[in-house]
Design a protein around this motif. Structure first.
Motif, PDB file in Angstrom:
ATOM      1  N   GLN A 118      -3.522   8.489  -3.592  1.00  0.00           N
ATOM      2  CA  GLN A 118      -3.045   9.841  -3.860  1.00  0.00           C
ATOM      3  C   GLN A 118      -3.915  10.779  -3.054  1.00  0.00           C
ATOM      4  OE1 GLN A 118      -3.602  10.670  -7.989  1.00  0.00           O
ATOM      5  NE2 GLN A 118      -1.512  11.352  -8.281  1.00  0.00           N
ATOM      6  N   CYS A 119      -3.323  11.425  -2.052  1.00  0.00           N
ATOM      7  CA  CYS A 119      -4.133  12.295  -1.206  1.00  0.00           C
ATOM      8  C   CYS A 119      -3.607  13.715  -1.281  1.00  0.00           C
ATOM      9  CB  CYS A 119      -4.100  11.767   0.236  1.00  0.00           C
ATOM     10  SG  CYS A 119      -5.221  12.630   1.326  1.00  0.00           S
ATOM     11  N   SER A 120      -4.179  14.532  -2.188  1.00  0.00           N
ATOM     12  CA  SER A 120      -3.648  15.891  -2.297  1.00  0.00           C
ATOM     13  C   SER A 120      -4.439  16.865  -1.430  1.00  0.00           C
ATOM     14  CB  SER A 120      -3.683  16.359  -3.757  1.00  0.00           C
ATOM     15  OG  SER A 120      -5.023  16.629  -4.109  1.00  0.00           O
ATOM     16  N   CYS A 121      -5.522  16.397  -0.805  1.00  0.00           N
ATOM     17  CA  CYS A 121      -6.303  17.309   0.047  1.00  0.00           C
ATOM     18  C   CYS A 121      -5.724  17.289   1.452  1.00  0.00           C
ATOM     19  CB  CYS A 121      -7.766  16.879   0.092  1.00  0.00           C
ATOM     20  SG  CYS A 121      -7.975  15.254   0.822  1.00  0.00           S
ATOM     21  N   TYR A 122      -6.048  18.302   2.231  1.00  0.00           N
ATOM     22  CA  TYR A 122      -5.570  18.344   3.608  1.00  0.00           C
ATOM     23  C   TYR A 122      -6.583  17.631   4.496  1.00  0.00           C
ATOM     24  CZ  TYR A 122      -4.288  20.001   8.231  1.00  0.00           C
ATOM     25  OH  TYR A 122      -3.934  20.053   9.550  1.00  0.00           O
ATOM     26  N   VAL A 123      -6.116  16.657   5.244  1.00  0.00           N
ATOM     27  CA  VAL A 123      -6.992  15.948   6.179  1.00  0.00           C
ATOM     28  C   VAL A 123      -6.762  16.576   7.547  1.00  0.00           C
ATOM     29  CG1 VAL A 123      -7.578  13.703   7.152  1.00  0.00           C
ATOM     30  CG2 VAL A 123      -6.786  13.859   4.799  1.00  0.00           C
ATOM     31  N   ALA A 124      -7.795  17.213   8.110  1.00  0.00           N
ATOM     32  CA  ALA A 124      -7.637  17.962   9.365  1.00  0.00           C
ATOM     33  C   ALA A 124      -7.347  17.024  10.533  1.00  0.00           C
ATOM     34  CB  ALA A 124      -8.904  18.762   9.650  1.00  0.00           C
ATOM     35  N   GLU A 125      -6.779  17.599  11.631  1.00  0.00           N
ATOM     36  CA  GLU A 125      -6.336  16.749  12.738  1.00  0.00           C
ATOM     37  C   GLU A 125      -7.446  15.885  13.313  1.00  0.00           C
ATOM     38  OE1 GLU A 125      -3.873  19.933  15.025  1.00  0.00           O
ATOM     39  OE2 GLU A 125      -5.803  19.763  16.064  1.00  0.00           O
ATOM     40  N   ASP A 126      -8.665  16.428  13.371  1.00  0.00           N
ATOM     41  CA  ASP A 126      -9.733  15.625  13.953  1.00  0.00           C
ATOM     42  C   ASP A 126     -10.260  14.579  12.975  1.00  0.00           C
ATOM     43  OD1 ASP A 126     -12.646  17.328  13.047  1.00  0.00           O
ATOM     44  OD2 ASP A 126     -10.632  18.007  12.565  1.00  0.00           O
ATOM     45  N   GLN A 127      -9.801  14.610  11.728  1.00  0.00           N
ATOM     46  CA  GLN A 127     -10.274  13.644  10.734  1.00  0.00           C
ATOM     47  C   GLN A 127      -9.235  12.561  10.451  1.00  0.00           C
ATOM     48  OE1 GLN A 127     -10.946  16.640   7.698  1.00  0.00           O
ATOM     49  NE2 GLN A 127     -13.138  16.310   7.820  1.00  0.00           N
ATOM     50  N   VAL A 145       7.673  14.131  12.405  1.00  0.00           N
ATOM     51  CA  VAL A 145       6.699  14.174  11.318  1.00  0.00           C
ATOM     52  C   VAL A 145       5.328  14.367  11.941  1.00  0.00           C
ATOM     53  CG1 VAL A 145       5.631  12.817   9.472  1.00  0.00           C
ATOM     54  CG2 VAL A 145       8.079  12.674   9.857  1.00  0.00           C
ATOM     55  N   ARG A 146       4.500  15.210  11.296  1.00  0.00           N
ATOM     56  CA  ARG A 146       3.166  15.467  11.851  1.00  0.00           C
ATOM     57  C   ARG A 146       2.044  15.064  10.901  1.00  0.00           C
ATOM     58  NH1 ARG A 146       5.187  20.091  14.977  1.00  0.00           N
ATOM     59  NH2 ARG A 146       6.710  20.702  13.435  1.00  0.00           N
ATOM     60  N   ASP A 147       0.832  15.309  11.335  1.00  0.00           N
ATOM     61  CA  ASP A 147      -0.392  15.179  10.525  1.00  0.00           C
ATOM     62  C   ASP A 147      -0.589  13.775   9.973  1.00  0.00           C
ATOM     63  OD1 ASP A 147       0.005  18.555   9.309  1.00  0.00           O
ATOM     64  OD2 ASP A 147      -1.231  17.785  10.941  1.00  0.00           O
ATOM     65  N   LEU A 148      -1.208  13.686   8.769  1.00  0.00           N
ATOM     66  CA  LEU A 148      -1.619  12.379   8.275  1.00  0.00           C
ATOM     67  C   LEU A 148      -0.463  11.409   8.080  1.00  0.00           C
ATOM     68  CD1 LEU A 148      -4.156  10.828   7.584  1.00  0.00           C
ATOM     69  CD2 LEU A 148      -3.898  11.545   5.218  1.00  0.00           C
ATOM     70  N   PRO A 149       0.677  11.840   7.574  1.00  0.00           N
ATOM     71  CA  PRO A 149       1.783  10.877   7.475  1.00  0.00           C
ATOM     72  C   PRO A 149       2.133  10.281   8.837  1.00  0.00           C
ATOM     73  CG  PRO A 149       2.329  12.866   6.266  1.00  0.00           C
ATOM     74  CD  PRO A 149       1.056  13.143   6.996  1.00  0.00           C
ATOM     75  N   ALA A 150       2.085  11.086   9.886  1.00  0.00           N
ATOM     76  CA  ALA A 150       2.398  10.588  11.231  1.00  0.00           C
ATOM     77  C   ALA A 150       1.314   9.621  11.711  1.00  0.00           C
ATOM     78  CB  ALA A 150       2.521  11.750  12.221  1.00  0.00           C
ATOM     79  N   ALA A 151       0.074   9.986  11.456  1.00  0.00           N
ATOM     80  CA  ALA A 151      -1.025   9.134  11.891  1.00  0.00           C
ATOM     81  C   ALA A 151      -0.893   7.751  11.238  1.00  0.00           C
ATOM     82  CB  ALA A 151      -2.355   9.769  11.525  1.00  0.00           C
ATOM     83  N   PHE A 189       0.863  -1.179   0.000  1.00  0.00           N
ATOM     84  CA  PHE A 189       0.000   0.000   0.000  1.00  0.00           C
ATOM     85  C   PHE A 189       0.897   1.226   0.000  1.00  0.00           C
ATOM     86  CE2 PHE A 189      -3.434   2.633   0.194  1.00  0.00           C
ATOM     87  CZ  PHE A 189      -3.821   3.140   1.420  1.00  0.00           C
ATOM     88  N   ILE A 190       0.828   1.996  -1.092  1.00  0.00           N
ATOM     89  CA  ILE A 190       1.663   3.198  -1.194  1.00  0.00           C
ATOM     90  C   ILE A 190       0.757   4.412  -1.058  1.00  0.00           C
ATOM     91  CG2 ILE A 190       3.267   4.486  -2.663  1.00  0.00           C
ATOM     92  CD1 ILE A 190       3.696   1.702  -4.091  1.00  0.00           C
ATOM     93  N   VAL A 191       1.067   5.272  -0.109  1.00  0.00           N
ATOM     94  CA  VAL A 191       0.225   6.449   0.146  1.00  0.00           C
ATOM     95  C   VAL A 191       1.040   7.700  -0.133  1.00  0.00           C
ATOM     96  CG1 VAL A 191      -1.290   7.559   1.808  1.00  0.00           C
ATOM     97  CG2 VAL A 191      -0.737   5.143   2.076  1.00  0.00           C
ATOM     98  N   ALA A 192       0.550   8.561  -1.006  1.00  0.00           N
ATOM     99  CA  ALA A 192       1.237   9.826  -1.280  1.00  0.00           C
ATOM    100  C   ALA A 192       0.393  10.936  -0.694  1.00  0.00           C
ATOM    101  CB  ALA A 192       1.390  10.030  -2.779  1.00  0.00           C
ATOM    102  N   ILE A 193       0.979  11.657   0.283  1.00  0.00           N
ATOM    103  CA  ILE A 193       0.198  12.684   0.990  1.00  0.00           C
ATOM    104  C   ILE A 193       0.744  14.064   0.649  1.00  0.00           C
ATOM    105  CG2 ILE A 193      -0.520  13.498   3.267  1.00  0.00           C
ATOM    106  CD1 ILE A 193      -0.136  10.614   4.238  1.00  0.00           C
ATOM    107  N   GLY A 194      -0.131  14.929   0.203  1.00  0.00           N
ATOM    108  CA  GLY A 194       0.297  16.285  -0.149  1.00  0.00           C
ATOM    109  C   GLY A 194       0.437  16.420  -1.650  1.00  0.00           C
TER     110      GLY A 194
END
Lengths: 264, 215
Positions: B133-142, B209-215, B68-73
């Motif tokens: 491919q995740c180019s949207c910003y996923v907020a901390e509570d999401q 590292v923060r945000d979705l990559p960290a999660a 599973f390859i996830v590209a964030i940003g």
């Protein structure tokens, strides 16, 4: 909530019956968290697990307590648990702030974990805004303590011997009605909530806090951890105790990178 | 706190706790508003089954996934678009619908590179290889919800996850100044279960590292 590491000795690694749980509150200057870093780093504590929670902002990095190349590659996340069975000590470190509206569920889950793991008592390291002190609090020691009634019975006398100062209550309507007093810990994060919940749930909890402001809070962390040491005697207290706490490698570059030589 | 100009301001605290929040009791109206907001911020994942129909839940049969390859940003997503994805070898199998203050994604899979989107692709020759491919910003509570909903749909045995992301060089903490640092450069974080060779140096402390990559 609590997920044990496989390496942590299996069930032995996550048996905290009778242990003291030491934890920080995410509070002004992050003093509690810095003090906990000093405890974990100095005592060389082993990680025994982490909290799987949606209440804290996610973060990840390599081992913040690394001392050499070999131990620097272990991943570290926002809420981890370390233990030192020889001192019956279990430590929770929290490394990121709460997500909006999630601090209450976190406190509930944390306190039920405390009860289910049968920890003997909880010690919370915290801080409060120095600029909110009243005239009397401006003089003397900036360190305070609080004990829940259940812990008061056990160690109240010791606090008297140590000559510690209890956190004062403030008037709920200053200037209007000075007789009704409430506990107020501005900048203390979840400290007050944890304390009041523990009082009502019969948990033995102590809060140790320091009045401080945002800035270079390393000296505040040292002051708080030495205060804790007066009671729990985690390290031998000699004349110059500050030099005996080991600063973790992750405290490097707290105030930014090196300067570009072209600046000069 | 008083500033140099004499006005009194509330100093933002690194601790990040809003004291006002704890003092205020929640009225039934507040609770209702909060619930509506939470519903609005819920994440929906729409999966396209083999039959071509879309479905929201994959509760019946989590699919087998080996890689599973996830590209964030935007940068990481653009990397995948430029070098990996094409319509011959990859097919779209899912889309995430979400809303937050920074962006909104829709359930369309026909997206422009400038849109905010979060799409899942599957390698046609090996359907156990998944790409996101995740180019949207996923907020901390999401972020937690995203995690649970995406990983909840896949079997985790033998799964290898690779996360691609970018950070500004200015955020990198190093002894020298970042001005003289040759950039861009790669750094990695890996779990102890990852036994393969990593192609670049590991990220040193005090960098995190923060945000979705960290999660």
């Amino acid at each position: 909530m609590f997920v044990p590491c496989e390496r942590g000795g299996g069930s032995a690694g996550s048996d905290f019956k009778g242990f003291t749980l030491l934890m920080p509150a995410v509070s002004v200057g992050n003093v509690g968290q810095l003090a906990i870093d000093l405890v974990i780093s100095t005592l060389g504590m082993t990680k025994v697990g982490y909290f799987y929670t949606d209440c804290l902002v996610p973060m990840v990095g390599n081992n913040p307590y690394a001392t050499a190349e070999e131990n620097s590659m272990e991943l570290s996340i926002n809420a981890e648990v370390y233990s030192l069975p020889s001192k019956k000590l279990v430590v929770l470190q929290i490394r990121s702030p709460f997500i909006k509206n999630k601090y209450r569920p976190f406190c509930q889950t944390l306190l039920s974990w405390v009860k289910s793991s049968k920890c003997a008592r909880v010690v919370v390291l915290s801080s409060s805004h120095a600029y909110q002190r009243d005239d009397e609090q401006l003089l003397g020691t900036p360190l305070r303590y609080l004990l829940t009634p259940d812990l008061e019975k056990a160690v109240g006398g010791l606090m008297q011997d140590l000559n510690w100062k209890e956190m004062e209550k403030v008037a709920s309507y200053p200037g209007i009605n000075d007789t009704e007093k409430v506990l107020h810990i501005p900048g203390g994060g979840i400290t007050k909530l944890l304390f009041t919940e523990s009082c009502s749930k019969g948990i033995q909890m102590a809060v140790l806090l320091k009045f401080c402001s945002e800035g270079d809070n390393i000296p505040d962390a040292f002051a708080l951890v030495n205060y804790l040491n007066e009671w729990l005697q985690l390290i031998k207290s000699e004349v110059n105790t500050s030099s005996q706490w080991k600063i973790p490698s992750s405290w490097r570059l707290l105030f930014g990178n090196g300067l570009p030589p072209a600046l000069f | 706190m008083a500033t140099f100009f004499g006005e009194v301001v509330v100093a933002p605290s690194r601790a990040g706790v809003d004291d006002e929040e704890e003092a205020r009791e929640e009225t039934p109206e507040d609770r209702e508003i909060r619930r509506e907001l939470e519903k609005k911020r819920e994440i929906d994942i729409l999966w396209t089954l083999k039959s071509g129909a879309t479905t929201e839940s994959c509760a019946d049969e989590p699919f087998v996934c080996s890689k599973f390859i996830v590209a964030i940003g935007r940068n990481a997503a653009a990397f995948l678009s430029s070098f990996i994805l094409d319509s011959v070898c990859w097919e779209v199998v899912g889309v995430v619908k979400l809303w937050n203050e920074w962006c909104r994604t829709s359930s369309t899979t026909n997206v422009l590179p400038t849109d905010s989107f979060c799409l899942f692709y599957r390698l046609i020759s090996d359907p156990t290889v998944l790409l996101c491919q995740c180019s949207c910003y996923v907020a901390e509570d999401q972020q937690f919800q995203w995690l649970e909903k995406v990983f909840g749909c896949m079997r985790k045995e033998g799964l290898q996850v690779t996360i691609l992301s970018t950070c500004p060089v200015a955020d990198y903490k190093t002894q020298e100044s970042t001005l003289t640092l040759p950039s861009p450069f790669l750094k990695a974080l890996k779990t102890k279960e990852f036994k393969e060779q990593v192609c670049c140096p590991l990220l040193e402390q005090p960098n995190i590292v923060r945000d979705l990559p960290a999660a």
